[in-house]
Structures are given as C-alpha cells and as structure tokens.
Enzyme design. Structure first.
Site, PDB file in Angstrom:
ATOM      1  N   THR A  18      -5.785   3.025  -0.387  1.00  0.00           N
ATOM      2  CA  THR A  18      -6.255   2.669   0.958  1.00  0.00           C
ATOM      3  C   THR A  18      -6.040   1.193   1.250  1.00  0.00           C
ATOM      4  OG1 THR A  18      -7.929   4.414   0.891  1.00  0.00           O
ATOM      5  CG2 THR A  18      -8.271   2.648   2.477  1.00  0.00           C
ATOM      6  N   SER A  34      -3.925   7.367  -4.633  1.00  0.00           N
ATOM      7  CA  SER A  34      -4.328   7.660  -6.012  1.00  0.00           C
ATOM      8  C   SER A  34      -4.627   9.133  -6.232  1.00  0.00           C
ATOM      9  CB  SER A  34      -5.534   6.804  -6.426  1.00  0.00           C
ATOM     10  OG  SER A  34      -6.708   7.192  -5.757  1.00  0.00           O
ATOM     11  N   THR A  37      -9.115   4.283  -4.552  1.00  0.00           N
ATOM     12  CA  THR A  37     -10.446   4.476  -5.112  1.00  0.00           C
ATOM     13  C   THR A  37     -10.706   5.898  -5.616  1.00  0.00           C
ATOM     14  OG1 THR A  37     -11.355   4.923  -2.902  1.00  0.00           O
ATOM     15  CG2 THR A  37     -11.452   2.641  -3.714  1.00  0.00           C
ATOM     16  N   ASP A  38      -9.939   6.888  -5.129  1.00  0.00           N
ATOM     17  CA  ASP A  38     -10.234   8.276  -5.492  1.00  0.00           C
ATOM     18  C   ASP A  38     -10.188   8.519  -6.993  1.00  0.00           C
ATOM     19  OD1 ASP A  38     -10.662   8.966  -2.891  1.00  0.00           O
ATOM     20  OD2 ASP A  38      -8.915  10.262  -2.678  1.00  0.00           O
TER      21      ASP A  38
END
Length: 327
Positions: A13, A53, A86-87
């Site tokens: 992101t 990710s 971040t995932d």
C-alpha cells in the site's frame, strides 16, 4: 560520517495509487517513496519488487530474506529498512527474524493509506523506520516492525486492524519501543533463540497448512491437507488449545503417518496449554501434537515450515523449533 541505511522496497500500500481500471495498485518506484519521506539520514534505495504482499509466496519471501541478509553483511551498510505490504508483513518479518545473523537489526515498515492519500502515513513510517535502523540502541534486536510510532518485535507483531494507521500490535507483550519526534526509545530487547541458516532453506520447501477449529469441524480439512501432501499442520484450536472430536480423530491419524502438528489458539492473547481432557487439549498432546506457546497460527506456520526445510526428519525439526515456543 553518519549512519548509512539501505532501504529495500517491495511494494504494498505504501507504494500504491488508484489505478485507471479500478482499485489501488502498486505503482510508485522505491526512490520516489524515500524522496517523499525526506529522511535526514544517509540512505540508499534498492527496489526488490513491486508487489502487493497478499500475492507473495514463501519462495518469494525467502528470496527477499536472502537479499536482506546480504545487505546486513555488507560492511558499507549500518542498518536496513524494508518497505512491505502490511497483509503479510508479519510472516516476512518473522521468517527473516529466524534467519538473521546474531547482532543484526532490520526494520520493516509500510502504510495503511496509499501514496495518493493527502494524509498518507507512508512518509512518516519510513522516517521512523530509518531512525530506528540508525539508532545504536536498536542494534541486535532482530527483525522489527515500525509503524504509527511504535516498534514491535517480529515474533510478536501481528496486523490487528484492517485499515487504521495503528495497524500492528503485540498482544500480550506490547511494543519493544517507540519513536517520538527524532528520538527512539527502546524499552526492552526481545528474546531470540538460535535460529536457522539461510543455506538450510535451499532445498524443496515443505507444505505446511493451517486448519481452523470451529463448532461442527469434522476433520475433513485436516484429512484434505494430509492427502495434499502436507508435512506439517498448524491447528488453530479453540481456547487454550482444544479440538472438536472430528479434528482430534484426524490429528491422531496424521501424527501416526509422520505429519508434524503444532497447536495454536484462535484467541488473540495467551498461550496454548493442554488443560482439558475428555477430547480437549490433553488428548491432542497425548496424540503427539506440540503446543506452540503464545505463537499464533501465521507465525507457527512460518516456524514449522522453516524447521522442516532445515531438518526433514520430524524429530529433528521439533528439536530445532521447540526453543522458539513458550517465549
């Protein structure tokens, strides 16, 4: 000369913008991310990939870990920062933590708001991550996650919010430090048992699956994973580590067939421990499943897959991973 920080960018992101075809897509090159952050520390940017990710595989994460370890060993580099989606940041960071040489520090960061947002959190997170990587107080902490002014140990960091800037938490442990303005405050050093060598990951990667437990779970998912060739299973059990009757039955069969099983909890905090009989955690332990302490399922999977890659024999793999449980 001040500290020299190498920044590896991978997408996520933090490097995304709205796309003409709809949705948000990775599009911002690494050097633009760092330029926008306006760090006061000497940095050098190397773009590793431009990916969301959620598209990463364990193989890609191992490639990234190899690049990071090479940077850590470069005598011209004083610290390393990795920008990442971040995932799955917690998986990449924990995998790296298991593979990092002793005495190393690598700081992961990302963003919850894309690069075109007027109040995007990416630039600040990069500045904070660079400050942590450059600070002598952070030496030897292993892999860290720095976002929203907090610094988390990779072992405990988990994505706790889908969209808010305070994306990560360390349930039951708390952050290891904070960034306040230009100052980095480290509260404590996380325990890091002896890990694994990157060279041990060179062979075929074992299949390791996560199976959730819920009312009416009849074990069909456990059986399907075993049939698909899983060499390891992580059971996301109820409460302190309790299965349903169907899951318990299939776990007994899997362990008898040489599949290594780790037990975690679907609860956000607290360790798993065999407390209950009559089909509960005590029976799982008697069947040969190993309780994973406070590790949650995503990290237990990373640890088990890493141990099985290093040691194909289940007993040896367990000997390597047990020191990482119960911390």
């Amino acid at each position: 000369m001040g500290p020299r920080i190498r920044i590896l960018t991978t997408g996520g992101t933090i490097a995304s913008r709205p796309a003409p075809e709809g949705g948000v897509s990775v599009a911002v090159p690494g050097h633009r991310l760092v330029t926008a952050a306006e760090t006061a520390v000497t940095t050098e940017v190397r773009e590793v990939m431009l990916e969301h990710s959620f598209n990463l595989t364990r193989a890609r994460m191992l490639e990234l870990a190899g690049r990071i370890v090479a940077e850590v060993r470069d005598p011209e580099v004083d610290g390393v920062v990795v920008t990442h989606g971040t995932d799955t940041m917690e998986e990449s960071a924990y995998l790296l933590d298991l593979l990092l040489p002793p005495g190393s520090t690598v700081v992961f960061t990302g963003a919850q708001r894309h690069a075109a947002e007027p109040d995007g959190d990416g630039p600040r997170n990069i500045r904070d991550a660079v400050r942590v990587a450059a600070d002598p107080a952070a030496r030897g902490l292993g892999a860290l996650v720095a976002m929203a002014g907090l610094v988390h140990a990779a072992r405990h960091a988990t994505k706790a919010d889908t969209l808010a800037p305070e994306a990560f938490a360390s349930p039951g442990h708390g952050p290891v430090g904070r960034v306040s303005g230009d100052r980095v405050r480290i509260a404590f050093h996380p325990v890091r048992p002896a890990g694994f060598d990157l060279a041990e990951m060179a062979g075929p990667q074992p299949r390791v699956d996560i199976v959730p437990v819920h009312p009416d779970a009849d074990g069909v998912q456990v059986a399907a994973c075993a049939a698909a060739g899983a060499r390891g299973l992580v059971v996301e059990a109820l409460g302190a580590g309790n299965p349903t009757p169907g899951v318990l039955r299939e776990i007994r069969s899997c362990v008898a067939d040489g599949v290594t099983v780790l037990v975690t909890s679907r609860c956000a905090r607290g360790p798993v421990t065999p407390v209950y009989g009559a089909g509960g955690g005590v029976d799982l332990a008697e069947a040969g499943a190993v309780f994973a302490g406070s590790l949650r399922a995503p990290k237990a999977r990373v640890l088990l897959a890493t141990a099985l890659a290093a040691e194909p024999r289940p007993d040896r793999a367990l000997a390597r991973l047990v020191p990482h449980l119960g911390l």
